[in-house]
Design a protein around this motif. Sequence first.
Motif, PDB file in Angstrom:
ATOM      1  N   THR A   2      -1.928   5.735   2.473  1.00  0.00           N
ATOM      2  CA  THR A   2      -2.935   4.733   2.843  1.00  0.00           C
ATOM      3  C   THR A   2      -2.620   4.159   4.213  1.00  0.00           C
ATOM      4  OG1 THR A   2      -3.409   4.187   0.545  1.00  0.00           O
ATOM      5  CG2 THR A   2      -4.002   2.534   2.183  1.00  0.00           C
TER       6      THR A   2
ATOM      7  N   TYR B  85      -4.934   4.285   7.599  1.00  0.00           N
ATOM      8  CA  TYR B  85      -5.320   3.150   8.436  1.00  0.00           C
ATOM      9  C   TYR B  85      -5.046   3.450   9.903  1.00  0.00           C
ATOM     10  CZ  TYR B  85      -5.366   0.006   4.298  1.00  0.00           C
ATOM     11  OH  TYR B  85      -5.620  -0.614   3.101  1.00  0.00           O
TER      12      TYR B  85
ATOM     13  N   ILE C 269       0.852  -1.177   0.000  1.00  0.00           N
ATOM     14  CA  ILE C 269       0.000   0.000   0.000  1.00  0.00           C
ATOM     15  C   ILE C 269       0.896   1.238   0.000  1.00  0.00           C
ATOM     16  CG2 ILE C 269      -1.959  -1.095   1.170  1.00  0.00           C
ATOM     17  CD1 ILE C 269      -0.947   0.152   3.797  1.00  0.00           C
TER      18      ILE C 269
END
Length: 72
Positions: free
Chosen positions: A29, A33, A25
Amino acid sequence: MKRNIEAERGRNGFSKTELAKLLEISLPTYNGYINEASIPSAKLIMLADLFGVSCDYLLGRTNRPNNDTEVG
């Protein structure tokens, strides 16, 4: 969740960039998270396997890194 994932990342000597690459990723990203406290289950399992801990520990549902239980 953020606290345990970031603690394990540090304990295992990964930078955020390195960990994002291992998870396949982008860094934004990964940061999303962590900051939004939401992570797809497949990525959570990858992290748990990588760190050698349980998903419950990463999610903050237990203080025990492994779900070892005594039998008998």
